[in-house]
Write a protein that holds these residues in place. Structure first.
Motif, mmCIF file in Angstrom:
data_model
loop_
_atom_site.group_PDB
_atom_site.id
_atom_site.type_symbol
_atom_site.label_atom_id
_atom_site.label_comp_id
_atom_site.label_asym_id
_atom_site.label_seq_id
_atom_site.Cartn_x
_atom_site.Cartn_y
_atom_site.Cartn_z
ATOM 1 N N LEU A 10 0.832 -1.218 0.000
ATOM 2 C CA LEU A 10 0.000 0.000 0.000
ATOM 3 C C LEU A 10 0.864 1.265 0.000
ATOM 4 N N PHE A 11 2.014 1.206 0.641
ATOM 5 C CA PHE A 11 2.899 2.382 0.637
ATOM 6 C C PHE A 11 3.443 2.704 -0.758
ATOM 7 N N LEU A 12 3.476 1.684 -1.630
ATOM 8 C CA LEU A 12 3.975 1.927 -2.992
ATOM 9 C C LEU A 12 3.057 2.856 -3.787
ATOM 10 N N GLN A 13 1.853 3.070 -3.251
ATOM 11 C CA GLN A 13 0.894 3.954 -3.943
ATOM 12 C C GLN A 13 1.246 5.430 -3.803
ATOM 13 N N LEU A 14 2.055 5.735 -2.802
ATOM 14 C CA LEU A 14 2.309 7.154 -2.475
ATOM 15 C C LEU A 14 2.552 8.063 -3.692
ATOM 16 N N PRO A 15 3.466 7.708 -4.616
ATOM 17 C CA PRO A 15 3.753 8.639 -5.727
ATOM 18 C C PRO A 15 2.544 8.953 -6.610
ATOM 19 N N ILE B 143 7.110 26.545 -15.241
ATOM 20 C CA ILE B 143 8.290 25.769 -14.813
ATOM 21 C C ILE B 143 8.300 25.551 -13.299
ATOM 22 N N ALA B 144 7.968 26.615 -12.538
ATOM 23 C CA ALA B 144 8.015 26.518 -11.065
ATOM 24 C C ALA B 144 7.074 25.430 -10.569
ATOM 25 N N TYR B 145 5.842 25.432 -11.103
ATOM 26 C CA TYR B 145 4.842 24.449 -10.684
ATOM 27 C C TYR B 145 5.290 23.030 -11.047
ATOM 28 N N ILE B 146 5.778 22.899 -12.298
ATOM 29 C CA ILE B 146 6.221 21.570 -12.764
ATOM 30 C C ILE B 146 7.402 21.084 -11.922
ATOM 31 N N THR B 147 8.348 21.979 -11.601
ATOM 32 C CA THR B 147 9.531 21.591 -10.820
ATOM 33 C C THR B 147 9.133 21.152 -9.410
ATOM 34 N N ILE C 264 8.256 16.824 -5.501
ATOM 35 C CA ILE C 264 7.363 16.115 -4.550
ATOM 36 C C ILE C 264 7.165 14.651 -4.986
ATOM 37 N N THR C 265 6.941 14.461 -6.298
ATOM 38 C CA THR C 265 6.746 13.082 -6.798
ATOM 39 C C THR C 265 7.998 12.245 -6.551
ATOM 40 N N LEU C 266 9.159 12.855 -6.788
ATOM 41 C CA LEU C 266 10.424 12.146 -6.587
ATOM 42 C C LEU C 266 10.597 11.753 -5.110
ATOM 43 N N VAL D 94 9.510 3.547 -1.961
ATOM 44 C CA VAL D 94 10.425 2.433 -2.249
ATOM 45 C C VAL D 94 11.231 2.087 -0.986
ATOM 46 N N TRP D 95 11.675 3.146 -0.296
ATOM 47 C CA TRP D 95 12.461 2.929 0.935
ATOM 48 C C TRP D 95 11.618 2.168 1.977
#
Lengths: 221, 165
Positions: A135-140, A157-161, A166-168, A175-176
């Motif tokens: 279930l934690f793998l769903q986070l991203p 660019i600011a919003y996308i960055t 956050i996604t990263l 994964v951790w």
């Protein structure tokens, strides 16, 4: 006291029981009429409710997403459709593991040797941790489902960055956690924060017990 | 004799084993009532597929110990509930027993209670004078390992007796 004295003591206890103890056959007969509780009936109401909500979520979600894939693939955001599909698949896997574990626990043969049965039971109980890991793998995907192709075309660019960072971060965390949620980390602070509560205690204990049994079967320990 | 009667006869013949196991894994009277119900029910469920390759006692020990250990572990965190039966399954008659012997038996019970679940099972089987082969079949470890474990547990018990004097 010597070994033989202990054995003799036990024998006298046995003799005492032989004379004094009897079985109330009528009451024993009543026990035989006990009907086996179904797996679901033996669950706590809150667990049953959570499981039902999960199943309804997966079923409804699957119908919607399948329809979107089949009939509106070009009309909806691909970020949404893939994020939702990943979320549903992971939830379905977690529910399937949980149900499988519940059913198999009921089917464990208690007439098998003590260590074999106890090892199997503790393994099955502790496998609930796998549900949490999955279930934690769903986070991203919770940080991507609202994106769309137009977000990238808008050139913000600011919003996308920020969203990308956050996604990263969420991906790394998930994964951790997937790799590190195991018994060897049970005493770590972060582990205790996540798995605090009486619902989790028996599961963590089962993991410890499983290791204890493995250790016990080793010669000369 | 039908299956039901045969089963009750087997249970009656092995009542001592059942009582001693229940007594060793449960401290409270209420829990013992729950546990014996569960054991008898599981024995009944398993009776129809009983493998006569094993003795009745081996079969009973395996099931009673497995259920007791699981019950003991579950009960440390959760409460269980029994069927509301009016009578106890075990009934006792008052008999005279030497006070000193009774004290020693109680002390032995206390020391057995303090052992870990599997050690407790091995000790109960040893006290019942089961041989290493039978203990190995019931517990599921090698005969050599049974010998090693018994020696270790016996030492623990003897030390406890010595310290209590």
């Amino acid at each position: 006291m010597e070994h033989t004295e202990i054995l003799n003591l036990w024998k006298s206890y046995d003799q005492k029981l032989e004379q004094a103890l009897s079985i109330n056959k009528a009451t024993a007969q009543d026990v035989l009429k006990l009907k086996t509780k179904s797996v679901l009936a033996s669950m706590k109401p809150i667990k049953l409710f959570t499981l039902l909500v999960g199943c309804v979520w997966v079923m409804l979600g699957s119908v919607i997403i399948t329809n979107l894939f089949m009939y509106a693939y070009d009309k909806v955001s691909h970020f949404f459709i893939y994020s939702a599909a990943i979320q549903l698949i992971l939830t379905a896997i977690a529910i399937a593991i949980y149900l499988y574990q519940l059913v198999v626990i009921q089917q464990v043969d208690v007439a098998d040797s003590v260590l074999k049965t106890q090892k199997r039971l503790s393994y099955l109980k502790s496998s609930t941790l796998w549900c949490a890991r999955i279930l934690f793998l769903q986070l991203p995907v919770w940080t991507t489902f609202y994106l769309s192709e137009s977000t990238f075309l808008s050139g913000n660019i600011a919003y996308i960055t920020i969203n990308g960072i956050i996604t990263l971060i969420f991906t790394c965390i998930s994964v951790w956690l997937f790799l590190n949620i195991n018994y060897s980390n049970k005493d770590k602070k972060w582990f205790k924060v996540i798995f605090e509560g009486k619902e989790w205690n028996p599961i963590i204990e089962s993991l410890g017990y499983y290791r204890e049994i493995e250790d016990y079967t080793k010669e000369n320990k | 004799m039908d299956l039901n009667e045969t089963f009750l006869k087997v249970i009656e013949d092995h009542r001592g084993i059942l009582y001693k196991i229940v007594r060793s894994y449960c401290k409270s009277e209420e829990d013992r009532k729950d546990l014996i119900q569960e054991i008898i029910f599981q024995l009944w469920k398993s009776f129809k597929k009983y493998d006569n390759h094993y003795k009745y006692s081996t079969w009973i020990y395996r099931i009673a110990l497995n259920i007791s250990i699981s019950f003991y572990r579950k009960n440390r965190t959760l409460q269980t509930s029994s069927l509301p039966l009016e009578e106890n399954i075990f009934t006792f008659q008052e008999i005279e027993i030497d006070k000193e012997k009774e004290y020693q038996i109680n002390q032995l019970q206390v020391f057995i209670d303090e052992l870990k679940e599997i050690d407790k099972a091995i000790m109960l089987l040893y006290l019942e004078e089961k041989n290493h082969k039978e203990i190995s079949e019931i517990i599921g470890i090698s005969e050599t390992n049974v010998g090693t474990k018994i020696n270790r547990i016996k030492k623990i018990l003897l030390v406890k007796f010595q310290n209590s004097k």
